[in-house]
Design a protein around this motif. Structure first.
Motif, PDB file in Angstrom:
ATOM      1  N   LYS A  43     -13.659 -25.403-119.663  1.00 54.35           N
ATOM      2  CA  LYS A  43     -13.896 -25.113-118.242  1.00 54.35           C
ATOM      3  C   LYS A  43     -15.276 -25.657-117.912  1.00 54.35           C
ATOM      4  CE  LYS A  43     -13.886 -21.207-115.034  1.00 54.35           C
ATOM      5  NZ  LYS A  43     -13.760 -19.732-114.957  1.00 54.35           N
ATOM      6  N   HIS A  44     -15.332 -26.538-116.943  1.00 50.57           N
ATOM      7  CA  HIS A  44     -16.581 -27.239-116.644  1.00 50.57           C
ATOM      8  C   HIS A  44     -16.965 -26.943-115.199  1.00 50.57           C
ATOM      9  CE1 HIS A  44     -18.838 -31.382-116.733  1.00 50.57           C
ATOM     10  NE2 HIS A  44     -19.638 -30.354-116.529  1.00 50.57           N
ATOM     11  N   ASP A  45     -17.960 -26.093-115.067  1.00 52.19           N
ATOM     12  CA  ASP A  45     -18.422 -25.672-113.747  1.00 52.19           C
ATOM     13  C   ASP A  45     -19.496 -26.663-113.281  1.00 52.19           C
ATOM     14  OD1 ASP A  45     -18.785 -24.283-111.448  1.00 52.19           O
ATOM     15  OD2 ASP A  45     -19.490 -22.435-112.382  1.00 52.19           O
TER      16      ASP A  45
ATOM     17  N   LEU B 106     -15.717 -27.402-109.856  1.00 49.06           N
ATOM     18  CA  LEU B 106     -15.126 -26.757-111.037  1.00 49.06           C
ATOM     19  C   LEU B 106     -13.844 -27.491-111.447  1.00 49.06           C
ATOM     20  CD1 LEU B 106     -14.973 -24.281-113.027  1.00 49.06           C
ATOM     21  CD2 LEU B 106     -13.550 -23.190-111.301  1.00 49.06           C
ATOM     22  N   HIS B 107     -13.716 -27.760-112.727  1.00 44.35           N
ATOM     23  CA  HIS B 107     -12.483 -28.360-113.237  1.00 44.35           C
ATOM     24  C   HIS B 107     -12.304 -27.966-114.699  1.00 44.35           C
ATOM     25  CE1 HIS B 107     -15.684 -31.291-114.155  1.00 44.35           C
ATOM     26  NE2 HIS B 107     -15.001 -31.505-115.250  1.00 44.35           N
ATOM     27  N   TYR B 108     -11.167 -28.328-115.221  1.00 43.07           N
ATOM     28  CA  TYR B 108     -10.816 -28.004-116.606  1.00 43.07           C
ATOM     29  C   TYR B 108     -10.602 -29.312-117.351  1.00 43.07           C
ATOM     30  CZ  TYR B 108     -10.118 -23.400-114.619  1.00 43.07           C
ATOM     31  OH  TYR B 108     -10.319 -22.202-113.985  1.00 43.07           O
ATOM     32  N   ASP B 109     -11.352 -29.526-118.423  1.00 46.40           N
ATOM     33  CA  ASP B 109     -11.232 -30.763-119.191  1.00 46.40           C
ATOM     34  C   ASP B 109     -10.283 -30.566-120.366  1.00 46.40           C
ATOM     35  OD1 ASP B 109     -13.037 -32.657-117.848  1.00 46.40           O
ATOM     36  OD2 ASP B 109     -14.616 -31.235-118.362  1.00 46.40           O
ATOM     37  N   LEU B 110      -9.145 -31.205-120.259  1.00 48.68           N
ATOM     38  CA  LEU B 110      -8.138 -31.166-121.322  1.00 48.68           C
ATOM     39  C   LEU B 110      -8.417 -32.290-122.311  1.00 48.68           C
ATOM     40  CD1 LEU B 110      -5.276 -30.565-122.605  1.00 48.68           C
ATOM     41  CD2 LEU B 110      -4.362 -32.141-120.874  1.00 48.68           C
TER      42      LEU B 110
HETATM   43 MN    MN Z   1     -15.865 -32.375-117.025  1.00 50.94          MN
END
Ligand code: MN
Length: 153
Positions: A36-38, A42-46
């Motif tokens: 989880k990258h705020d 905000l996004h989620y790095d898979l």
């Molecule tokens: Mn990121």
């Protein structure tokens, strides 16, 4: 893709993120992790371990937990294997400034892995089961980086 872009985007004096690491896991299972990258948004790095690096996508919404939830996943630069354990604060002024925390992690089994399609069995804490990543054909001026990420049968 390799790690050239990863290195080019970062100043390792400024960021606590790991520099390229040749460290290779020897225990069983290919790495699966979502961070989880705020950041500014905000996004989620898979990330999925593939050919000695972490193939990576940024998912703008919470990752799909059930069938029927489809998510955009934007392909980003490959990350080093050592990034899978990274959590911390990337300071203002550095690329990707904001906090990174591990949201989910585990292993995955590849079912079908091509340049346009990844079918994987994910064994994580939050995500568990068969998932598909399908590359979308760019339309108009869209960049060639958009994928669809969803849980499947
Ligand atoms: Mn990121």
């Amino acid at each position: 893709m390799g790690l050239k872009k990863y290195r080019e985007k970062r100043d390792f004096v400024k960021t606590p993120e790991p520099p390229e690491s040749g460290k290779k896991r020897t225990d069983g299972g290919l790495i699966y992790v979502i961070q989880k990258h705020d950041a500014s948004r905000l996004h989620y790095d898979l990330r999925l371990e593939e050919n000695g690096v972490l193939t990576s996508w940024a998912v703008p919404k919470i990752p799909p937990l059930k069938e029927g939830e489809k998510r955009l996943a934007v392909r980003t630069e490959d990350h080093p294997i050592g990034y899978a354990g990274f959590e911390g604060a990337i300071p203002e002024g550095a690329y990707g400034a904001g906090t990174v925390e591990i949201w989910d992690h585990g292993t995955y089994d590849p079912v079908e892995m091509t340049a346009e399609k990844k079918i994987v069995n994910i064994h994580g804490g939050k995500l568990d089961g068969r998932y598909a990543l399908i590359k979308l054909k760019p339309r108009g001026k869209e960049k060639d980086v958009n994928w669809l990420f969803f849980k499947t049968k």
